[in-house]
Design a protein around this motif. Structure first.
Motif: not given
Length: 215
Positions: A97-100, A142-148, A162-166
């Motif tokens: 997540l940090r790298r994203i 999608q990458l952000l969703l997958d990371a979370l 988790r909900p809305a964390a993106e």
């Protein structure tokens, strides 16, 4: 019909050629630089040829924006794939997540035109809570969703958070990227921006997880 127009039609790739020219225009001048007139002029075909592939300028911009999104996703994925292999599953999920976040900001600084275009257009009525273009979730999102989701699976993020964390993550990182590119930070030395970017990303991670304790 020009020689290039004949060649591209023969190989069926004029649409691709026009999109690639749009990418070059966007890279230098952002979304406003992408016009049917300019891409056809640069490619050497008539405007009518472009209308066989794109209904209008907005249709062209959407196609170029999709490629800009893919370029951003590729940059993010490359950084995520370099996550150290010796981390615990939980620590690795946080590091991804940090790298994203850091890759997103870096892309904005290095590819301003593409960054500005990437989210200039999207579907106007997507499913609640996601970002889509042509009914597909855009690759960076999608990458952000997958990371979370991966953080939840690894025990680094409580499922209740988790909900809305993106949206919390994206808002923080995108806001900083915009300030770094267009705001007062654009005149700061790169090391200063790097340090501030790292601080913002860490704050976003801490806020989402609800703790600053190490994994």
């Amino acid at each position: 019909m020009t020689t290039l127009e004949t060649r591209t039609y023969h190989h069926g790739d004029l649409r691709r050629v026009l999109i690639e020219e749009g990418l070059e225009l966007a890279r230098a001048g952002g979304p406003d630089a992408v016009t049917l007139r300019e891409v056809t002029r640069a490619v050497g075909v008539s405007p009518n040829a472009a209308y066989r592939h794109f209904a209008d300028r907005q249709d062209l911009v959407r196609a170029v924006a999709a490629d800009s999104q893919n370029a951003l996703a590729k940059a993010i994925a490359a950084r995520v794939e370099a996550t150290p292999a010796d981390l615990s599953p939980a620590a690795a999920s946080v590091e991804r997540l940090r790298r994203i976040g850091l890759a997103y900001i870096q892309f904005a600084r290095e590819e301003r035109g593409w960054f500005e275009l990437a989210f200039a257009v999207q579907d106007e009525e997507p499913s609640v809570g996601i970002v889509t273009l042509d009914d597909e979730v855009v690759a960076p999102f999608q990458l952000l969703l997958d990371a979370l989701d991966g953080m939840v699976a690894a025990g680094a993020l409580n499922a209740a958070r988790r909900p809305a964390a993106e949206w919390a993550c994206w808002s923080a990182v995108h806001g900083f990227a915009d300030i770094a590119v267009h705001g007062p930070l654009q005149w700061q030395p790169p090391p200063v921006i790097d340090a501030l970017a790292a601080a913002v990303v860490e704050a976003a991670i801490t806020g989402v997880r609800g703790t600053d304790a190490p994994v």
